[in-house]
Design a protein around this motif. Structure first.
Motif: not given
Length: 259
Positions: A221-231, A239-244
């Motif tokens: 999660a947090g990389f919207p342009r990559t996610a949109e490009m793949l979609a 998208a999964l939260a992976l901050d930690e």
């Protein structure tokens, strides 16, 4: 026809230990919040389960801060498992703790005895298994690993990623059996003939370590342009939260062994 490299029915994971705050880090982004790390890991396991995988969840190993990243000390294939020798001295004992779980699932277990190799430097495609040289995987280990892969029926290609790449899969991931997502530097290295390489949008390079599982592409999660490009390319993106997790130089593929 070669078997798909993105379809799985089983996985092995290990829950994070409280000692993960002492994890190896090439860039210090601060210590992870352990409760947050455990929530991210649990959501990851839940996603694998919802995608149809049988997931073996191993207990935490407090003596090994990096041990939740089970991809590095072993490789798994339908034909058998390979116990590796991680390139960081603090991780060398992890494989022995992983071996019982491998023995319960695989009749054939091979062992790397020369050099060093991390599973994060191994990218499987339907036709070839790429082994990347890095600070954690040396030429001796990569060459020995190529021999073990051949014993399981897989052809290996040893590649040298661009300077500054921690692991091969830090900078690239398989989106589907014919397509690779890569950082600009990795794409420009032309290491993967025969694959369609798509480049991550500038500024979203940490999203390079995605994970394709069956019909779903898991991304941080947090990389919207990559996610949109793949979609836009027709992929079912989750998208999964992976901050930690990302504070620990890690990503989606690092946390499971899949076959």
């Amino acid at each position: 026809m070669p078997a798909s490299a993105t379809r799985f029915t089983h996985a092995i994971v290990r829950r994070p230990a409280a000692s993960a705050i002492h994890n190896l880090r090439s860039v210090d982004r601060g210590a992870p919040d352990i409760d947050g790390l455990c929530r991210e890991h649990a959501a990851y396991v839940d996603m694998l389960t919802r995608l149809g995988l049988t997931v073996d969840v191993l207990p935490p190993l407090d003596a090994f801060p990096d041990s939740l990243f089970v991809e590095d000390p072993a490789l798994v294939f339908p034909e058998g498992a390979i116990v590796l020798r991680p390139g960081a001295a603090s991780r060398l004992g992890e494989a022995e703790h992983l071996r019982p779980a491998l023995a319960s699932r695989f009749d054939r277990i091979l062992e790397l005895t020369d050099g060093f190799a991390d599973g994060g430097d191994v990218l499987r495609t339907p036709d070839v298994v790429h082994v990347g040289l890095s600070a954690r995987t040396d030429e001796t280990g990569a060459t020995a690993l190529a021999g073990l892969l051949a014993a399981l029926g897989y052809r290996a290609s040893i590649v040298r990623p661009p300077a500054g790449v921690l692991h091969l899969k830090t900078a690239c991931s398989l989106v589907d059996d014919g397509t690779l997502l890569a950082t600009r530097a990795m794409a420009d290295a032309h290491l993967f003939p025969g694959l369609d390489v798509i480049v991550i949008p500038d500024g979203e390079e940490p999203a390079a370590n995605l994970l394709r599982v069956n019909d779903v592409v898991m991304v941080a999660a947090g990389f919207p342009r990559t996610a949109e490009m793949l979609a836009r390319r027709g992929h079912d993106v989750r998208a999964l939260a992976l901050d930690e997790v990302m504070k620990l130089d890690a990503g989606l593929s690092c946390m499971s062994l899949r076959w």
